[in-house]
Design an enzyme around this catalytic site. Sequence first.
Site, short mmCIF file in Angstrom:
data_model
loop_
_atom_site.label_atom_id
_atom_site.label_comp_id
_atom_site.label_asym_id
_atom_site.label_seq_id
_atom_site.Cartn_x
_atom_site.Cartn_y
_atom_site.Cartn_z
N ASP A 17 0.63 -3.79 -6.18
CA ASP A 17 1.47 -2.85 -6.71
C ASP A 17 2.95 -3.02 -6.40
OD1 ASP A 17 2.16 -0.61 -8.35
OD2 ASP A 17 1.40 0.86 -6.53
N GLY B 149 -0.38 4.74 0.33
CA GLY B 149 -2.00 4.84 0.45
C GLY B 149 -2.69 5.28 -0.88
N GLY B 150 -2.21 5.80 -1.88
CA GLY B 150 -2.81 6.57 -2.89
C GLY B 150 -3.89 5.85 -3.52
N LYS B 151 -3.48 4.31 -3.69
CA LYS B 151 -4.52 3.50 -4.54
C LYS B 151 -5.35 2.85 -3.59
CE LYS B 151 -0.82 2.43 -8.03
NZ LYS B 151 0.36 3.20 -7.20
N CYS C 217 5.03 0.25 -12.04
CA CYS C 217 5.26 1.40 -12.60
C CYS C 217 6.63 1.39 -13.56
CB CYS C 217 5.14 2.87 -11.66
SG CYS C 217 6.19 2.29 -10.23
N ASP D 234 1.68 -3.28 4.43
CA ASP D 234 3.10 -2.55 3.96
C ASP D 234 4.03 -3.02 4.95
OD1 ASP D 234 3.78 -0.53 1.48
OD2 ASP D 234 5.29 -0.43 3.02
N ALA E 102 0.76 -1.22 -0.05
CA ALA E 102 0.19 -0.01 0.09
C ALA E 102 0.98 1.37 0.01
CB ALA E 102 -0.86 0.17 1.22
#
Length: 416
Positions: free
Chosen positions: A302, A235-237, A355, A255, A232
């Site tokens: 992610d 925590g944006g997503k 990313c 996390d 996480a």
Amino acid sequence: MTSPIHLNQFQALIDALNEVLTFVRPADAVLRQFFREQSKIGGHDRRYIVETVYGVLRHAESLTPFAPLHAARRLALLFHMKIEGRSLRDLEKLCSEEELRWLKEVKAAGLPPSLSVQTGLPEWVLEKLKPIYNEQDLLTLGRSMMHEAPLDIRVNTFLVSREDVLNELLGMGLKVSVTPHSPFGLRLEGRPSLQDLILFKKGYFEIQDEGSQLLGVMLAPKRRDLVIDFCAGAGGKTLLIATLMQNLGRVYAFDVSAKRLDQLKPRLKRSGLSNIMPVLIENERDQRVKRLRGKADRVLVDAPCSGLGTLRRNPDLKYRQSAEGIDELVVKQRAILESAAQCVKPGGLLMYATCSILPEENEGQVQWFSEKHQDFELTEVNLPELGMTSGHFLQCLPHQQGTDGFFAAMWQRKMN
């Protein structure tokens, strides 16, 4: 017309650039600390330093044929002359006699016609990309990475509509438009300071690249789902997932970094959301992970990755990462994916995202997982927002979608 550079400005730039070029820490973190320690540097000089440091990093492959990567003064002078086009007369007051003679020698020198110079990408990155991109595609991709990224925000649609935030920002005189793909994104021109705005303090928006927002669209959590955001971070997503669930269901934010999860807390408080549970874990095999085995409707991985899809924002990553480091990341990604998969219930969804633009972190990992886990079936991408209604991968790239480089794939666990 470019502003003249003063000697004290230039010296402060060299001090900052020397620290950045050690590549021990991210450039943005180095600059933040530098400005805290050099608190007397004014706003105009700070902008000059930031823009020049990032300019040197973005164009380093065009500068290093004439000066080594650790030579801060020479790289800065080269950037001003060869990239910005400043004259020797503009620069002579900044130079020693020796430096001025050297600048005169290299002024007319052409760049070597190497693909690395033309793309701005180091050779080790190009070698990893050549199996999937031809030379023209590499040129287009590399050049798109040299441009500064836009400033995107995601509207917190749990509290407010995108239209209302758009109108408020337009009313402040800001240049802002809706993002072309994300249904909750806005894009601003320039670099306005947003974190002092009442809208931000009320939790009406978060700064988040449009590509990152599209990962939430692809995951498409339902209101009463149990969702795990396995890596996480800040925590944006996680916040986006919880918003899409309209504050219902439960979102676990896992996390291994307490510092990153601490950054989520003020964001969570602003957001008005109460369905997120931050959970600090020791590793992917933590007992708190095992307790959720077979229970999650959706799991997002992610994954920690090279970050090379974010070179527009973080051009120093080209030099802080290495081919050997990628090999280590691939092992870590697989371990996390293995553990996350065990949390998915039959019929549930597992999403893997990075990313990165490197195939071994993306398509290679999908192939590895699919071959090893016959109980998971790769799903089709259905994102009409991107004009994508077929194919097994989401791939966003700066020159195509105008976002950072993002990759995602999703599997459904077969019913027993």
